[in-house]
Design an enzyme around this catalytic site. Structure first.
Site, mmCIF file in Angstrom:
data_model
loop_
_atom_site.group_PDB
_atom_site.id
_atom_site.type_symbol
_atom_site.label_atom_id
_atom_site.label_comp_id
_atom_site.label_asym_id
_atom_site.label_seq_id
_atom_site.Cartn_x
_atom_site.Cartn_y
_atom_site.Cartn_z
ATOM 1 N N ASP A 164 -132.796 -59.596 6.582
ATOM 2 C CA ASP A 164 -132.512 -59.050 5.251
ATOM 3 C C ASP A 164 -133.279 -59.778 4.159
ATOM 4 O OD1 ASP A 164 -130.792 -57.527 6.710
ATOM 5 O OD2 ASP A 164 -129.057 -57.863 5.426
ATOM 6 N N ARG A 171 -121.636 -71.320 -3.019
ATOM 7 C CA ARG A 171 -122.551 -70.585 -3.901
ATOM 8 C C ARG A 171 -123.062 -71.406 -5.073
ATOM 9 N NH1 ARG A 171 -123.870 -67.880 0.225
ATOM 10 N NH2 ARG A 171 -122.663 -65.993 0.662
ATOM 11 N N ASP A 226 -120.147 -62.515 -4.051
ATOM 12 C CA ASP A 226 -121.211 -63.514 -4.010
ATOM 13 C C ASP A 226 -122.269 -63.309 -5.076
ATOM 14 O OD1 ASP A 226 -120.125 -65.103 -2.082
ATOM 15 O OD2 ASP A 226 -120.898 -63.863 -0.457
ATOM 16 N N SER A 259 -120.300 -58.673 9.035
ATOM 17 C CA SER A 259 -121.008 -59.397 8.004
ATOM 18 C C SER A 259 -120.429 -60.807 7.994
ATOM 19 C CB SER A 259 -120.771 -58.701 6.654
ATOM 20 O OG SER A 259 -121.253 -59.500 5.616
#
Lengths: 398, 398, 398, 398
Positions: free
Chosen positions: B13, B93, B122, B177
């Protein structure tokens, strides 16, 4: 003091208190014994009371009232004290206080009395809740008044006053100070007074150890209506029956043991061990049904209120207006908290594995990682982030 | 747009994103790949980046910074989102954002880019934290911009642009995921999109199932200094090493699985499964050492602040001033949170069985059920209760 | 888009919007004009709407509903945003939204529209409250869509589309952006955009300046029942009448001016001036009647909840479940908040000088500095202090 | 008990206490008299103490320490108790307690003593703060011990023990119980014990009545650095000097009077009147400088914490860890709270009319109603609203 209503368990300590009240205050004693699910017969208390010449003897089964009006409302709040404790003792005290005060009115007594010591939380809970209902009630707390400070002096007193001591029972007696009701059984004192020492396995009474629990998991389904469990595996049940059933299921799977150091309202830390089999499942499952049916910010508001709510109950403020205000808010949130939760029980673990509801706010259409057909416009996220960031960006320039 | 720093995993990705950025913006792409304990090699990302003509390639081991400056401070707060979630993704993050923005400055880039979708949390976390550090940074979120809305169209794009697809890996690819770092691995999507359906056992990667965990419990001792673990079983360790060690211990005993429905900041509910082996132990053990060493009201204040603190991290406000204010309060409370916690690990259960500290506020002398030699005057309880009751008594007359 | 219900003031801007909607969406426009106490005639809006060919025209007097169901409940909470702002604009928006959505349903419209800009709070309040009532409603916010970004371009548009412009009114027009209802009138923009600059005296419309207020104070008595004012100086009045009366009284005495910088939900700071004559008295007086009749901890819980409650209303979450939960808690506290408050009005000052109630919790017998005949036992204080101090004493040894 | 340090004002009551301590405990008495801005000479206390044979006499000017380390930190929090009270008495007690305990250590005393009664908050404040500093200190509260319950019996005691009574002063004595320091003067008792009765105008001492204040407003400019006032009208001043100056300015303009019913920690309601001239301005002005320089969510977090922070100070928990935690959070927010506030003083009104700062977060460019040249993209608001609305829309379908 003419007449005193005593919270009477039928055990040695409260028998001594009954006698001591008669002697010290030359008053009539009325006994009140309640079944709140402690797992012991309450009828034997009658004979013992009669033996001491007690004339007014109240023996009541309060299990349903306890589960329905105290435990269930508290679990709607997901209440936990200090991140761990499910408030098993705390939630039973207001009900006892309420009945003591009500009976005092019925029998024309001027005072109530209880067997809680001067160091613990229970005296506070008994008394605050009683005062909150009847401003004028008088309260006698013998442990704060008399000079019977050791077990020996108690036994002497019993002997001297012809209170029957079941010596066999006394010698087999657990070394722990215990309290039990539908929601839990607690252990304090003795070896537990060293918080580094692990609790002995033989101490625990309501649960098997995870090691001795079945090797096969068990799945159960809990049906919720407006925040309360109304059926287990599809069978409708009353609140007390729900708790009894869950206690058995959880106890058999080693679920609900807890070993903590907690902060008492009177200012000290104490170490306690607890078995809360049903409650452990109820907390997890209630959170699960809420996760599906409760709005995010309603849920977060509940989470923010919860520590204070739990503290109020722990400290003895069940009948205080601030607890009632919080309950109004909590209950207002439960209108749509209905559905079914599937739970796996296995060797001490309570795992929620599924939840469904006709009121579900979970939208697969929106949440999906696959094509959602426009249900959610990803472009919206940009504006959302930009405006949430605006103040942070201005601040980064400060 | 001249130059963009991309958070690059080396996977398909983000490789497609790198290419898409080059093509769409005719800009230079700088890749940034970090080891934050996700359990995969990061070096292979270099070759892949080079293959796409990337000239500036950053590959960094951030495990210690992540554990020390993000995970550990968060665990001082006993942070849990919505009563269950240990914030494994959320806390990683801000570190990535911070490095992206710093690298952008180093290499003179005008923008950063990430591979988070427009539906999730996210994107918000990446972007809010980046804006909080650099007001002027530009952010490209390809998933919100491009029209590659299905896996098929992505594969087409890869093929058309000569991005190497490891078809074997793709076909073996988990249908979920996933996101992983030192603190956890998460699973979303596929079967999990039905919250009633139990997660498959083969989904879980970091823990054995409780059923397959050893039949014998294991005891460990965790040493705390000022709220952080500094040693396991007496061996001093760095923060990242603490987490790696606990992940292995806990994972082997089936500890740390979680299956929940949670509320995303963007407004939808989503179902996620998580394995947080080390974190599950860390939360329990930190509460235990605090139970002995932290003042009651300091602990309760922390409990009242916690839901908001956790929500801030979940929503992406790590670098916001209100999180920093709360952290100042939390850190101020940890000065004496030092000592040792003994934990029993067994088939999914984390049980605290002992705790000790040179700073203990637990006073056996005061708490004892035995004679305390006057350390605590039980008579004080009467006045304490009377004045706490005064307002309730006045109210009961209202 | 077939039919749109527009919040229509009858002024130039919303007239332009009506036209723009007709033209841009080729849809039928329904106008809705409400009297919420802004102090301007609403009937003239009918003629103007008819002139634009509008067929369905709603003109309603909502003053009582506004005061009773929105303002009064909010004042039960003592709501203030950021320590200063009495939420005059914020509290009117949900009522307008509710009626827009209801009318849309009645007339079979698919959308609603409003004249709020893309920078302010009002767009958020209109839209969040509308979505909360009807998930499917569509909302058109012309200011975020069209390209009429200056006053000039608006005038051009008006001229081009034969919208009557009262040039005399335009030229006399206040340079400020204003909003008015029963609770307040607000001013933003123009000179106020420099927060260092003092507002001009001629800006203020509803109050005289304190300097020009009468030299003699005026005393009024407000009667409360369950938290709401039901009479002034002994004359029973409806909620809207209470507010109109207090607006006149307070306005004449220069009461209720406010000049602040506030934080908008959309992320920026803005400077606003407000006149809230009635509200300024209502807040003070409500606190005074609560001071006598509300339990201490109930009052403190309200104070702790208030900032969040006020923020919810400011941000547009009136119809959100978390606001409703809080309202349930607040309303539960007001049962005994009845009595009379005596207030002195003088040159900008609102001073509570007396309060009385049949439900008073103030006990002169207990509070007196004189001999209290044993109503309060001063010895109780020692135990109270000792146990409150216990944790602090243990901590001081840590 | 060998030696006791007494908080000694030099007045009749504490003189009687000194004597009573000498007689009752046959101990040496050390007096401690502090100037904390009460507006009375402290030196006369020396002669009076000497006359009673006191050998160790401490007389100290604590005004700067009081303003700098107690009042100023508290005003950083915008602390108000129960929406009205600026905590003038509460904030002075911890300083006195601290010095009492420190002096006790210096002179080898085993106990401290104070003149607060058993009904009020001050006994609690003195004692909790003392215990928090020294776990072992003993505290003598004569009002809770002796049998001098009326003014007559006090006078008898004074006469009998040759304590000089200034009968002239006694007869002129205010009928009110008063307390004063740099921050305020308070009045309780006598006529005020009826909360419906307005305070007499002659009671007030530090402020003129608004009616008698000048007919011309006065403007002042207050300079803030990191949340504290450092200059008035451009003249740098120490904290105590700031307060003295503001007390004069405000007092002359009739600013700072307050008449309330408040809830004491010991459980009763009491009526108090307060003059807090400087504090009234300081609160308004601090909020104003924060409005410009403090991030929105930091400000809101402060607002949410404030009621609890104020309650802690009111209840006597200044030196408690939870107050220190909150202070850490509050102080962390003040880094950029610098600038100038312009305030208009007029007949009881404190009106902020301007504020400016080099750290301003107010962006005219963004906030303007005029063309902003793209600084703010109005289109962002749509996504912002849409995602904030998502949960509400899903809920409206429930």
């Amino acid at each position: 003091m003419k007449k005193v209503v005593l919270a009477y368990s039928g055990g040695l300590d409260t028998s001594i208190i009954a006698k001591w009240l008669q002697d010290t205050y030359s008053c009539e004693v009325v006994t009140f014994t309640a079944d709140i699910g402690q797992g012991e017969e309450v009828e034997p208390a009658r004979l013992k009371a009669e033996a001491m010449g007690i004339k007014e003897i109240y023996i009541e089964d309060l299990r349903e009232e306890f589960a329905r009006d105290f435990v269930f409302p508290m679990f709607r709040a997901n209440a936990i004290y200090e991140g761990e404790y499910l408030l098993g003792t705390s939630i039973a005290r207001p009900l006892i206080s309420k009945r003591l005060v009500e009976i005092a009115k019925e029998v024309g007594a001027d005072a109530i009395s209880h067997g809680a010591t001067g160091k613990g939380n229970d005296q506070v809970r008994f008394e605050l809740n009683a005062y909150a209902i009847n401003s004028e009630i008088q309260i006698i707390a013998p442990w704060r008044e008399w000079d019977l400070s050791s077990r020996e002096s108690l036994m002497d007193y019993a002997e001297k006053h012809n209170i029957e001591v079941d010596y066999k029972k006394q010698s087999k007696k657990s070394p722990y100070s215990m309290d039990a009701n539908l929601l839990h059984i607690s252990y304090e004192g003795d070896l537990l007074e060293d918080p580094w020492q692990e609790a002995e396995d033989e101490m625990w009474r309501w649960t098997v150890s995870p090691e001795n629990a079945p090797d096969k998991p068990e799945y159960i389904e809990l049906t919720y209506e407006k925040g309360d469990i109304t059926a287990i595996n599809g069978s409708p049940m009353s609140p007390a029956k729900v708790m009894e059933t869950l206690n058995q299921l959880a106890g058999a799977h080693g679920i609900g043991r807890l070993d903590i150091v907690e902060n008492r309202f009177v200012g000290m830390k104490s170490r306690g061990c607890y078995e809360t089999p049903a409650g452990t499942i109820m907390l997890k499952a209630h959170r699960a049904i809420e996760s599906l049916t409760l709005d995010r910010e309603a849920a977060h508001l509940k989470d923010e209120l919860m520590p204070k709510y739990a503290k109020l109950i722990y400290n003895g403020f069940w009948f205080a207006p601030e607890r009632e205000m919080m309950q109004a808010a909590i209950d207002a949130s439960q209108e749509n908290v209905s559905g079914v939760v599937r739970v796996k029980l296995y060797k001490g673990n309570t795992s929620v594995v599924g939840r469904k509801s006709d009121n579900s706010l979970f939208s697969e259409k929106i949440a999906t990682f696959e094509d959602d057909g426009g249900a959610y416009n990803q472009k919206d996220a940009e504006g959302f982030i930009k405006l949430n960031a605006l103040r942070l960006r201005l601040k980064s320039l400060q």
